[in-house]
Design a protein around this motif. Structure first.
Motif, PDB file in Angstrom:
ATOM      1  N   UNK A  85       0.837  -1.199   0.000  1.00  0.00           N
ATOM      2  CA  UNK A  85       0.000   0.000   0.000  1.00  0.00           C
ATOM      3  C   UNK A  85       0.876   1.255   0.000  1.00  0.00           C
ATOM      4  N   UNK A  86       1.920   1.246   0.818  1.00  0.00           N
ATOM      5  CA  UNK A  86       2.811   2.407   0.917  1.00  0.00           C
ATOM      6  C   UNK A  86       3.485   2.694  -0.428  1.00  0.00           C
ATOM      7  N   UNK A  87       4.020   1.641  -1.066  1.00  0.00           N
ATOM      8  CA  UNK A  87       4.711   1.837  -2.352  1.00  0.00           C
ATOM      9  C   UNK A  87       3.760   2.347  -3.429  1.00  0.00           C
ATOM     10  N   UNK A  88       2.564   1.781  -3.487  1.00  0.00           N
ATOM     11  CA  UNK A  88       1.610   2.187  -4.527  1.00  0.00           C
ATOM     12  C   UNK A  88       1.200   3.655  -4.374  1.00  0.00           C
ATOM     13  N   UNK A  89       0.920   4.042  -3.148  1.00  0.00           N
ATOM     14  CA  UNK A  89       0.441   5.407  -2.923  1.00  0.00           C
ATOM     15  C   UNK A  89       1.567   6.419  -3.109  1.00  0.00           C
ATOM     16  N   UNK A  90       2.752   6.130  -2.598  1.00  0.00           N
ATOM     17  CA  UNK A  90       3.858   7.072  -2.799  1.00  0.00           C
ATOM     18  C   UNK A  90       4.208   7.205  -4.275  1.00  0.00           C
ATOM     19  N   UNK A  91       4.035   6.128  -5.041  1.00  0.00           N
ATOM     20  CA  UNK A  91       4.280   6.202  -6.488  1.00  0.00           C
ATOM     21  C   UNK A  91       3.289   7.168  -7.145  1.00  0.00           C
ATOM     22  N   UNK A  92       2.042   7.150  -6.704  1.00  0.00           N
ATOM     23  CA  UNK A  92       1.049   8.076  -7.259  1.00  0.00           C
ATOM     24  C   UNK A  92       1.424   9.526  -6.969  1.00  0.00           C
TER      25      UNK A  92
END
Length: 231
Positions: A188-195
């Motif tokens: 979740x952290x990686x996906x959101x920070x990528x956005x």
């Protein structure tokens, strides 16, 4: 564009106003009316006596699509590059602004009700009430033009899990709270920070993600969820 003195370009001899960059929110202009030349950047500077409040305000303004950064009163007097807009927290901070900032920038003062009487008439005053964000948004649009929205979308589950994480729990504790695997928290952290990276709002750590989520309204600083994301 970052608001730094290194961004200053060579001025024309007439000391007029000239554009030196392209794009609706990266333009710079120079002014020299017989005195020191100051370069104005289409951006917002946030001046606050409280570092965290200033950073949170700047993060929220960036979420609207504007370039924004925190600034200190003591540095404004010597800068040759200034933002077109200064959002100033408090009547006392407003009174401390140097003449250069008063002369060249457009100031928006955000004050508490008790400070209204002491705020000067040189700047529009916005009371620090729940609707202050709408008023600031409107003032920025009037001065800099309407910015493209840059708010990052989250799913309901991402909002719940990451709110728990950024508000103080470790990855292990967050996983236990939501009955999920630790690797799921990290995903979740990686996906959101990528956005956030994709919209030009890089997030490098947990604290910066907290600021970004507060700015976007996904979480409040008192530990509650903000407006709920869609399932």
């Amino acid at each position: 564009m970052t608001i730094t003195d290194s961004a200053v370009s060579v001025l024309d001899r007439r000391g007029g106003i000239q554009s030196s960059a392209s794009g609706p929110f990266s333009r710079t202009h120079t002014r020299g009316l017989g005195g020191p030349c100051v370069q104005l950047v289409d951006a917002v500077g946030v001046v606050s006596p409280n570092t965290f409040v200033g950073e949170t305000t700047a993060a929220w303004i960036r979420s609207l699509g504007y370039d924004a950064t925190t600034m200190e009163v003591v540095g404004l007097a010597v800068r040759r590059a200034l933002p077109k807009v200064l959002v100033v927290h408090g009547a006392q901070t407003l009174a401390q602004l140097p003449m250069a900032a008063r002369q060249w920038t457009q100031i928006i003062a955000l004050v508490d009700g008790a400070d209204t009487a002491t705020a000067t008439a040189e700047a529009p005053v916005i009371l620090n009430f729940p609707n202050a964000s709408d008023q600031i948004r409107g003032a920025l649009a009037q001065i800099l033009g309407k910015a493209p929205g840059a708010r990052v979308a989250l799913s309901r589950r991402e909002q719940e899990v990451l709110a728990t994480y950024v508000l103080g729990e470790t990855v292990k504790e967050t996983a236990a709270t939501h009955f999920i695997a630790e690797c799921t928290v990290r995903t979740h952290y990686r996906r959101v920070t990528r956005r956030y990276d994709e919209v030009g709002r890089p997030v490098a750590n947990k604290a910066q993600l907290l600021l970004a989520m507060v700015a976007d309204g996904w979480v409040t600083l008192d530990g509650k969820l903000g407006h709920l994301a869609e399932e």
